[in-house]
Motif scaffolding. Structure first.
Motif, PDB file in Angstrom:
ATOM      1  N   VAL A  17       0.839  -1.205   0.000  1.00 50.24           N
ATOM      2  CA  VAL A  17       0.000   0.000   0.000  1.00 50.24           C
ATOM      3  C   VAL A  17       0.874   1.255   0.000  1.00 50.24           C
ATOM      4  CG1 VAL A  17      -1.592   1.375   1.392  1.00 50.24           C
ATOM      5  CG2 VAL A  17      -2.032  -1.056   1.023  1.00 50.24           C
ATOM      6  N   GLU A  18       1.926   1.262   0.815  1.00 50.96           N
ATOM      7  CA  GLU A  18       2.795   2.436   0.867  1.00 50.96           C
ATOM      8  C   GLU A  18       3.463   2.691  -0.479  1.00 50.96           C
ATOM      9  OE1 GLU A  18       4.523   5.822   2.224  1.00 50.96           O
ATOM     10  OE2 GLU A  18       3.039   4.594   3.275  1.00 50.96           O
ATOM     11  N   LEU A  19       3.905   1.626  -1.141  1.00 54.40           N
ATOM     12  CA  LEU A  19       4.516   1.809  -2.452  1.00 54.40           C
ATOM     13  C   LEU A  19       3.497   2.239  -3.497  1.00 54.40           C
ATOM     14  CD1 LEU A  19       7.017  -1.186  -2.546  1.00 54.40           C
ATOM     15  CD2 LEU A  19       7.519   1.225  -2.161  1.00 54.40           C
ATOM     16  N   ARG A  20       2.270   1.743  -3.384  1.00 56.56           N
ATOM     17  CA  ARG A  20       1.203   2.204  -4.279  1.00 56.56           C
ATOM     18  C   ARG A  20       0.951   3.694  -4.081  1.00 56.56           C
ATOM     19  NH1 ARG A  20       0.404  -0.705  -8.770  1.00 56.56           N
ATOM     20  NH2 ARG A  20      -0.672  -2.687  -8.445  1.00 56.56           N
ATOM     21  N   LEU A  21       0.922   4.121  -2.829  1.00 56.01           N
ATOM     22  CA  LEU A  21       0.691   5.533  -2.544  1.00 56.01           C
ATOM     23  C   LEU A  21       1.813   6.398  -3.120  1.00 56.01           C
ATOM     24  CD1 LEU A  21      -0.567   5.414   1.165  1.00 56.01           C
ATOM     25  CD2 LEU A  21      -1.928   5.746  -0.904  1.00 56.01           C
ATOM     26  N   ARG A  22       2.974   5.806  -3.285  1.00 51.28           N
ATOM     27  CA  ARG A  22       4.122   6.540  -3.821  1.00 51.28           C
ATOM     28  C   ARG A  22       4.246   6.374  -5.335  1.00 51.28           C
ATOM     29  NH1 ARG A  22       7.365   8.298   0.155  1.00 51.28           N
ATOM     30  NH2 ARG A  22       9.238   8.367  -1.138  1.00 51.28           N
ATOM     31  N   HIS A  53       9.278  -1.199  10.427  1.00 52.81           N
ATOM     32  CA  HIS A  53       7.923  -0.809  10.029  1.00 52.81           C
ATOM     33  C   HIS A  53       7.785  -0.835   8.511  1.00 52.81           C
ATOM     34  CE1 HIS A  53       4.393   1.801   9.446  1.00 52.81           C
ATOM     35  NE2 HIS A  53       4.033   1.365  10.652  1.00 52.81           N
ATOM     36  N   ALA A  54       6.689  -1.416   8.033  1.00 48.25           N
ATOM     37  CA  ALA A  54       6.518  -1.625   6.593  1.00 48.25           C
ATOM     38  C   ALA A  54       6.554  -0.322   5.804  1.00 48.25           C
ATOM     39  CB  ALA A  54       5.204  -2.365   6.335  1.00 48.25           C
ATOM     40  N   ALA A  55       5.797   0.678   6.248  1.00 50.57           N
ATOM     41  CA  ALA A  55       5.733   1.938   5.506  1.00 50.57           C
ATOM     42  C   ALA A  55       7.084   2.645   5.506  1.00 50.57           C
ATOM     43  CB  ALA A  55       4.653   2.840   6.093  1.00 50.57           C
ATOM     44  N   ALA A  56       7.765   2.617   6.652  1.00 53.33           N
ATOM     45  CA  ALA A  56       9.068   3.280   6.731  1.00 53.33           C
ATOM     46  C   ALA A  56      10.079   2.590   5.817  1.00 53.33           C
ATOM     47  CB  ALA A  56       9.564   3.271   8.176  1.00 53.33           C
ATOM     48  N   TYR A  57      10.042   1.270   5.783  1.00 57.38           N
ATOM     49  CA  TYR A  57      10.967   0.553   4.900  1.00 57.38           C
ATOM     50  C   TYR A  57      10.648   0.836   3.438  1.00 57.38           C
ATOM     51  CZ  TYR A  57      13.448  -3.160   2.514  1.00 57.38           C
ATOM     52  OH  TYR A  57      14.260  -3.856   1.649  1.00 57.38           O
ATOM     53  N   ALA A  58       9.372   0.870   3.106  1.00 54.27           N
ATOM     54  CA  ALA A  58       8.985   1.171   1.720  1.00 54.27           C
ATOM     55  C   ALA A  58       9.502   2.542   1.302  1.00 54.27           C
ATOM     56  CB  ALA A  58       7.465   1.098   1.581  1.00 54.27           C
ATOM     57  N   ARG A  59       9.381   3.527   2.186  1.00 53.54           N
ATOM     58  CA  ARG A  59       9.875   4.874   1.863  1.00 53.54           C
ATOM     59  C   ARG A  59      11.395   4.892   1.729  1.00 53.54           C
ATOM     60  NH1 ARG A  59       5.658   6.288   5.525  1.00 53.54           N
ATOM     61  NH2 ARG A  59       7.134   6.334   7.270  1.00 53.54           N
ATOM     62  N   LEU A 118     -12.827  15.231  -1.925  1.00 50.40           N
ATOM     63  CA  LEU A 118     -12.159  14.217  -2.737  1.00 50.40           C
ATOM     64  C   LEU A 118     -10.695  14.579  -2.972  1.00 50.40           C
ATOM     65  CD1 LEU A 118     -14.869  13.355  -5.409  1.00 50.40           C
ATOM     66  CD2 LEU A 118     -14.025  11.869  -3.592  1.00 50.40           C
ATOM     67  N   VAL A 119     -10.433  15.842  -3.262  1.00 49.51           N
ATOM     68  CA  VAL A 119      -9.058  16.289  -3.482  1.00 49.51           C
ATOM     69  C   VAL A 119      -8.233  16.084  -2.214  1.00 49.51           C
ATOM     70  CG1 VAL A 119      -7.600  18.294  -3.924  1.00 49.51           C
ATOM     71  CG2 VAL A 119      -9.668  17.932  -5.284  1.00 49.51           C
ATOM     72  N   ALA A 120      -8.808  16.471  -1.066  1.00 49.61           N
ATOM     73  CA  ALA A 120      -8.088  16.329   0.199  1.00 49.61           C
ATOM     74  C   ALA A 120      -7.786  14.859   0.498  1.00 49.61           C
ATOM     75  CB  ALA A 120      -8.902  16.946   1.332  1.00 49.61           C
ATOM     76  N   LEU A 121      -8.777  13.989   0.277  1.00 45.81           N
ATOM     77  CA  LEU A 121      -8.565  12.564   0.530  1.00 45.81           C
ATOM     78  C   LEU A 121      -7.486  11.996  -0.385  1.00 45.81           C
ATOM     79  CD1 LEU A 121     -12.245  11.327   0.977  1.00 45.81           C
ATOM     80  CD2 LEU A 121     -10.513  11.573   2.759  1.00 45.81           C
ATOM     81  N   ARG A 126      -2.251   8.627   2.919  1.00 43.93           N
ATOM     82  CA  ARG A 126      -1.557   8.038   4.055  1.00 43.93           C
ATOM     83  C   ARG A 126      -2.244   8.421   5.363  1.00 43.93           C
ATOM     84  NH1 ARG A 126      -0.015   3.978   6.010  1.00 43.93           N
ATOM     85  NH2 ARG A 126       1.034   3.553   4.047  1.00 43.93           N
ATOM     86  N   ALA A 127      -2.658   9.683   5.493  1.00 45.58           N
ATOM     87  CA  ALA A 127      -3.375  10.104   6.697  1.00 45.58           C
ATOM     88  C   ALA A 127      -4.713   9.384   6.814  1.00 45.58           C
ATOM     89  CB  ALA A 127      -3.596  11.622   6.675  1.00 45.58           C
ATOM     90  N   VAL A 128      -5.355   9.124   5.672  1.00 51.37           N
ATOM     91  CA  VAL A 128      -6.625   8.392   5.684  1.00 51.37           C
ATOM     92  C   VAL A 128      -6.427   7.004   6.265  1.00 51.37           C
ATOM     93  CG1 VAL A 128      -8.437   7.397   4.235  1.00 51.37           C
ATOM     94  CG2 VAL A 128      -7.570   9.688   3.739  1.00 51.37           C
ATOM     95  N   LEU A 129      -5.331   6.339   5.872  1.00 50.54           N
ATOM     96  CA  LEU A 129      -5.064   4.995   6.365  1.00 50.54           C
ATOM     97  C   LEU A 129      -4.607   4.996   7.820  1.00 50.54           C
ATOM     98  CD1 LEU A 129      -3.195   3.569   3.243  1.00 50.54           C
ATOM     99  CD2 LEU A 129      -5.561   3.144   3.920  1.00 50.54           C
TER     100      LEU A 129
END
Length: 235
Positions: A17-22, A53-59, A118-121, A126-129
């Motif tokens: 998910v983190e990589l998708r967001l990126r 942490h998964a997200a930190a490693y992905a970043r 919608l734009v904000a979301l 990442r904040a949504v998740l």
């Protein structure tokens, strides 16, 4: 002690998910995930133990952002599509009741609020998740404000024949669907392992493309269903 399987699955899901967001493409994600699994298979460690942490490693991987399609274009089409659904349905109701279509100030505000939400979301996924409850409360508040504005602020800013408004809404609705359909090939970006063969690659991309095409026509199909119900229920 070995972590339960669901812990590994959760870590991998968060990682993808983190990589998708990126905006990393599916092939690169699959390659990174395969490396994680290979390391864990050799070391006997769980992903969280080996990589944190998964997200930190992905970043930390800093993979190139290569996915085609682009969030801005998808976002613009989504906003236009939702506005077109609202215009088409409200204009069709006015047509069925023999009225002219009147666009009120409250309706304009409601559409703007929904578009801004919608734009904000989209810009803060990442904040949504990370904070789903707070985001749900904020989204509910925005939705309530949009509904109240549409219901209570009634000054008319535009009045046109209802059939003309239906036609404009339908053109916008179908137009955004066609653009999404045409972008389906670029949006079909499944996560693929580097060991997947050409046949598997073709199957996964075909499945993802069919899903993207289906999603492209959900709004027009929903609008047709609602207009049919309106026709049947409104005398």
């Amino acid at each position: 002690m070995t972590a339960p399987h669901h812990a590994t699955s959760t870590w991998e899901t968060d990682f993808v998910v983190e990589l998708r967001l990126r905006d990393v493409d599916g092939a690169a994600i699959g390659d990174a995930l395969a490396q994680v699994r290979s390391h864990c298979a050799e070391s006997g460690e769980e992903p969280a133990e080996a990589f944190g942490h998964a997200a930190a490693y992905a970043r930390s991987l800093d993979l190139p952002r290569e996915r085609a399609g682009g969030l801005p274009g998808v976002l613009v089409r989504s906003v236009v599509g939702l506005a077109a659904v609202y215009l088409t349905l409200t204009a069709f109701l006015a047509w069925r009741e023999g009225r002219t279509y009147m666009l009120t100030a409250g309706s304009v505000v409601a559409v703007v609020v929904v578009a801004a939400a919608l734009v904000a979301l989209a810009r803060h996924l990442r904040a949504v998740l990370d904070h789903p409850v707070q985001v749900a409360v904020a989204a509910g508040t925005a939705a309530a404000g949009a509904v109240l504005a549409a219901a209570l602020w009634r000054p008319v800013v535009l009045e046109v024949p209802a059939p003309a408004a239906v036609a404009v809404g339908a053109v916008l609705l179908v137009g955004t669907a066609v653009l999404d359909h045409r972008a389906a090939a670029a949006m079909a970006d499944p996560v693929l392992s580097p060991t997947d063969g050409a046949a598997q690659l073709a199957r996964e991309r075909g499945r993802a493309r069919r899903s993207a095409v289906l999603q492209a026509w959900l709004l027009p199909a929903g609008a047709v269903v609602l207009m049919t119900l309106t026709w049947l229920l409104v005398g």
